[in-house]
Design an enzyme around this catalytic site. Structure first.
Site, short mmCIF file in Angstrom:
data_model
loop_
_atom_site.label_atom_id
_atom_site.label_comp_id
_atom_site.label_asym_id
_atom_site.label_seq_id
_atom_site.Cartn_x
_atom_site.Cartn_y
_atom_site.Cartn_z
N THR A 60 -48.49 -0.96 2.54
CA THR A 60 -49.20 0.26 2.90
C THR A 60 -50.71 0.07 2.83
O THR A 60 -51.20 -0.76 2.04
CB THR A 60 -48.79 1.39 1.93
OG1 THR A 60 -49.68 2.50 2.07
CG2 THR A 60 -48.84 0.95 0.47
N ASP A 61 -51.44 0.87 3.61
CA ASP A 61 -52.91 0.81 3.53
C ASP A 61 -53.42 1.29 2.18
O ASP A 61 -54.58 1.03 1.82
CB ASP A 61 -53.55 1.60 4.68
CG ASP A 61 -53.21 3.08 4.70
OD1 ASP A 61 -52.42 3.54 3.85
OD2 ASP A 61 -53.72 3.79 5.59
N GLU A 62 -52.58 2.01 1.42
CA GLU A 62 -53.05 2.56 0.13
C GLU A 62 -53.39 1.47 -0.87
O GLU A 62 -54.08 1.74 -1.86
CB GLU A 62 -52.01 3.51 -0.46
CG GLU A 62 -51.80 4.73 0.39
CD GLU A 62 -51.16 5.91 -0.32
OE1 GLU A 62 -51.11 5.93 -1.56
OE2 GLU A 62 -50.71 6.82 0.38
N TYR A 94 -48.25 4.55 -7.53
CA TYR A 94 -47.51 4.12 -6.34
C TYR A 94 -48.23 2.94 -5.68
O TYR A 94 -47.63 1.88 -5.44
CB TYR A 94 -47.37 5.28 -5.33
CG TYR A 94 -47.05 4.81 -3.92
CD1 TYR A 94 -45.81 4.27 -3.62
CD2 TYR A 94 -48.01 4.89 -2.90
CE1 TYR A 94 -45.52 3.80 -2.32
CE2 TYR A 94 -47.74 4.43 -1.62
CZ TYR A 94 -46.49 3.89 -1.33
OH TYR A 94 -46.22 3.43 -0.07
N LYS A 97 -47.18 -1.05 -5.16
CA LYS A 97 -47.09 -1.73 -3.86
C LYS A 97 -48.02 -2.95 -3.83
O LYS A 97 -47.65 -4.01 -3.33
CB LYS A 97 -47.46 -0.76 -2.73
CG LYS A 97 -46.46 0.36 -2.47
CD LYS A 97 -45.09 -0.10 -2.01
CE LYS A 97 -45.07 -0.68 -0.62
NZ LYS A 97 -43.68 -0.94 -0.16
P1 NAD Z 1 -38.59 6.77 1.88
O1 NAD Z 1 -38.89 7.25 0.51
O2 NAD Z 1 -38.34 7.76 2.96
O3 NAD Z 1 -37.34 5.78 1.85
C1 NAD Z 1 -37.15 4.84 0.85
C2 NAD Z 1 -35.71 4.36 0.91
O4 NAD Z 1 -35.53 3.34 -0.10
C3 NAD Z 1 -34.69 5.46 0.61
O5 NAD Z 1 -33.65 5.45 1.56
C4 NAD Z 1 -34.15 5.09 -0.77
O6 NAD Z 1 -32.80 5.48 -0.97
C5 NAD Z 1 -34.30 3.58 -0.76
N1 NAD Z 1 -34.38 3.01 -2.13
C6 NAD Z 1 -35.13 3.43 -3.17
N2 NAD Z 1 -34.90 2.67 -4.25
C7 NAD Z 1 -33.98 1.73 -3.89
C8 NAD Z 1 -33.36 0.64 -4.57
N3 NAD Z 1 -33.61 0.39 -5.86
N4 NAD Z 1 -32.48 -0.12 -3.89
C9 NAD Z 1 -32.19 0.13 -2.57
N5 NAD Z 1 -32.74 1.15 -1.88
C10 NAD Z 1 -33.64 1.94 -2.53
O7 NAD Z 1 -39.82 5.81 2.26
P2 NAD Z 1 -40.57 5.61 3.64
O8 NAD Z 1 -41.62 6.65 3.79
O9 NAD Z 1 -39.57 5.43 4.71
O10 NAD Z 1 -41.33 4.23 3.35
C11 NAD Z 1 -40.62 3.00 3.55
C12 NAD Z 1 -41.55 1.85 3.17
O11 NAD Z 1 -42.73 1.90 3.97
C13 NAD Z 1 -42.02 1.89 1.72
O12 NAD Z 1 -42.03 0.58 1.22
C14 NAD Z 1 -43.44 2.45 1.81
O13 NAD Z 1 -44.24 1.94 0.77
C15 NAD Z 1 -43.89 1.92 3.15
N6 NAD Z 1 -44.88 2.73 3.88
C16 NAD Z 1 -44.68 4.07 4.06
C17 NAD Z 1 -45.62 4.80 4.81
C18 NAD Z 1 -45.42 6.28 5.06
O14 NAD Z 1 -46.33 6.92 5.59
N7 NAD Z 1 -44.28 6.87 4.74
C19 NAD Z 1 -46.74 4.17 5.34
C20 NAD Z 1 -46.90 2.79 5.12
C21 NAD Z 1 -45.97 2.09 4.40
O1 DAU Z 2 -51.10 5.68 3.78
C1 DAU Z 2 -49.75 5.33 3.72
C2 DAU Z 2 -49.05 6.20 2.69
O2 DAU Z 2 -48.93 7.50 3.26
C3 DAU Z 2 -47.69 5.65 2.30
O3 DAU Z 2 -47.86 4.42 1.65
C4 DAU Z 2 -46.95 6.63 1.38
O4 DAU Z 2 -45.65 6.17 1.11
C5 DAU Z 2 -46.87 7.98 2.08
O5 DAU Z 2 -46.25 8.92 1.24
C6 DAU Z 2 -48.27 8.46 2.47
O6 DAU Z 2 -49.05 8.76 1.29
P1 DAU Z 2 -50.02 10.04 1.22
O7 DAU Z 2 -50.26 10.39 -0.18
O8 DAU Z 2 -51.21 9.86 2.10
O9 DAU Z 2 -49.05 11.12 1.97
P2 DAU Z 2 -48.70 12.65 1.62
O10 DAU Z 2 -47.95 13.19 2.79
O11 DAU Z 2 -48.11 12.80 0.27
O12 DAU Z 2 -50.14 13.33 1.61
C7 DAU Z 2 -50.98 13.28 2.75
C8 DAU Z 2 -52.27 14.01 2.40
O13 DAU Z 2 -51.97 15.41 2.24
C9 DAU Z 2 -52.89 13.56 1.10
O14 DAU Z 2 -54.31 13.58 1.21
C10 DAU Z 2 -52.44 14.62 0.08
C11 DAU Z 2 -52.32 15.86 0.93
N1 DAU Z 2 -51.28 16.84 0.50
C12 DAU Z 2 -50.02 16.37 0.29
C13 DAU Z 2 -49.01 17.24 -0.13
C14 DAU Z 2 -47.62 16.71 -0.38
C15 DAU Z 2 -51.58 18.17 0.36
O15 DAU Z 2 -52.76 18.60 0.57
N2 DAU Z 2 -50.59 19.03 -0.05
C16 DAU Z 2 -49.31 18.60 -0.31
O16 DAU Z 2 -48.47 19.46 -0.72
#
Ligand code: NAD
Ligand code: DAU
Length: 342
Positions: free
Chosen positions: A128-130, A155, A159
């Site tokens: 992730t970019d985070e 988190y 990562k």
């Molecule tokens: P998500 O939380 O929707 O899904 C995570 C999945 O992993 C779930 O299905 C969960 O059951 C499974 N899981 C958790 N623990 C496990 C374990 N111990 N063994 C096997 N499976 C397990 O997550 P997402 O948003 O789809 O993100 C997927 C990946 O992409 C993550 O690694 C996250 O860091 C990365 N990522 C997410 C975003 C985003 O915006 N959501 C952006 C960049 C990178």
């Molecule tokens: O940048 C990639 C990341 O994006 C991934 O690695 C993470 O898995 C994914 O969850 C996401 O992280 P963020 O923290 O950026 O996403 P989130 O949707 O939780 O929040 C987006 C923005 O909105 C952040 O600045 C916090 C804000 N927010 C979030 C929630 C849940 C609010 O203002 N109110 C809320 O209730």
């Protein structure tokens, strides 16, 4: 096209789920193994359309369970591992960091050991970019692959730790790896604890939308389908050992995102409720994707086309998210937002 075995971890989650579907449909000649523990974030109903396909397999397992992973890798001889499985929600990591270390760090290390022991063509670690920390509001600054890692939340620290392990297994054992670092995803099957699906579901139910702080924090949004295509490209064409940033230059403040959704759904901005800020809230993320573009990737969605598609999907798939927000999620929401929401 040669037959390949692809292990996708976390394929019942948001991005992994979209990726599994993309791969099963695009590569009928590949066998796609979806391995997932089915935590609160995992859900298999999203695979209704592909579960009967001959090239799709589901394995319920924990990536942290060394014995099972070793047995599985020995038996199946995977060509590719595409590693999505993780605890992914920043707010949950602030409340309870331990499971993030267990899953994201130790779980990744177990998979790396299994891949090293039994051999693979490529291990793609979906990061992730985070991990880069935060940028200030100067619009000319971006995260590149050379930006030092400075994670700010439990988190992102978990990562970043897993990224370092992946790098170390490449440097030390010559394991063929890539790391992708993507910006914020959105699209179908996004779990409603995250900003965009939380806003859509609450606005549709005429509930207030909690916006942290002043709502001016910036995220760089990418449609999940464009992320899937990027990973497909990296797994096949990425140079081993390289990191690739993924993002489409779609920077928006949180307030802009929330207002766009409210306007599209024809509701009132009075639904916006400013609440206590997230601890350690990163100000701004913005990706420079030049390296990936040179490999041949370009996004197909702008934020405007992507958010319209996504809102329509949530309107058409109400039963999916209504079931989720009526389950364990309900308890999470009440506990987490108790103090900050009226
Ligand atoms: P998500 O939380 O929707 O899904 C995570 C999945 O992993 C779930 O299905 C969960 O059951 C499974 N899981 C958790 N623990 C496990 C374990 N111990 N063994 C096997 N499976 C397990 O997550 P997402 O948003 O789809 O993100 C997927 C990946 O992409 C993550 O690694 C996250 O860091 C990365 N990522 C997410 C975003 C985003 O915006 N959501 C952006 C960049 C990178
Ligand atoms: O940048 C990639 C990341 O994006 C991934 O690695 C993470 O898995 C994914 O969850 C996401 O992280 P963020 O923290 O950026 O996403 P989130 O949707 O939780 O929040 C987006 C923005 O909105 C952040 O600045 C916090 C804000 N927010 C979030 C929630 C849940 C609010 O203002 N109110 C809320 O209730």
């Amino acid at each position: 096209m040669t037959k390949k075995k692809v292990l996708v971890t976390g394929g019942a989650g948001f991005i992994g789920g979209n990726f599994v579907q993309y791969m099963v449909e695009k590569y009928p000649n590949y066998d796609i193994y979806n391995l997932d523990l089915l935590t609160y974030a995992g859900d298999l109903t999203k695979h209704g359309v592909i579960e009967e396909e001959e090239n799709y397999y589901f394995i319920k397992a924990d990536i942290g369970d060394r014995e099972s992973m070793m047995e599985l890798f020995q038996k199946e001889n995977f060509d590719f591992v595409i590693h999505f499985a993780a605890e992914s929600h920043v707010d949950r990591s602030i409340t309870d960091p331990e499971i993030f270390v267990r899953t994201n760090v130790q779980g990744t290390q177990v998979l790396l050991d299994a891949a090293k022991e039994f051999g693979i063509t490529k291990f793609v670690h979906v990061s992730t970019d985070e991990v880069y920390g935060e940028l200030d509001f100067d619009p000319n600054t971006f995260f590149t692959e050379e930006t030092p890692l400075q994670p700010n939340s439990p988190y992102s620290a978990s990562k970043a730790s897993s990224d370092f392990l992946v790098r170390a297994y490449h440097e030390t054992y010559e394991l063929p790896v890539n790391i992708t670092r993507c910006s914020n995803n959105y699209g179908p099957y996004h779990f409603p604890e995250k900003l965009i699906p939380l806003t859509i579901s609450r606005v549709l139910n005429d509930q207030t939308v909690p916006v942290y702080g002043d709502g001016k924090n910036i995220r760089d949004w990418l449609h999940v389908y464009d992320h899937c295509a990027a990973i497909d490209l990296v797994m096949h064409e990425g140079l081993s050992g390289e990191v690739y940033n993924v993002g489409g230059h779609n920077e928006k403040t949180n307030l802009e995102v929330v207002k766009t959704i409210i306007e599209t759904l024809g509701k009132s901005e009075e639904l916006i409720e400013f609440v206590t800020d997230r601890l350690g809230h990163d100000k701004r993320y913005a990706i420079d994707p030049t390296k990936l573009e040179k490999l041949g990737w370009e996004p197909t969605y702008t934020f405007e086309t992507g958010i319209a598609q996504t809102i329509q999907w949530y309107l058409d798939n109400k039963e999916w998210w209504e079931r989720i927000i009526s389950g364990e999620y309900q308890n999470y929401f009440e506990v987490y937002y108790k103090e900050i929401l009226n």
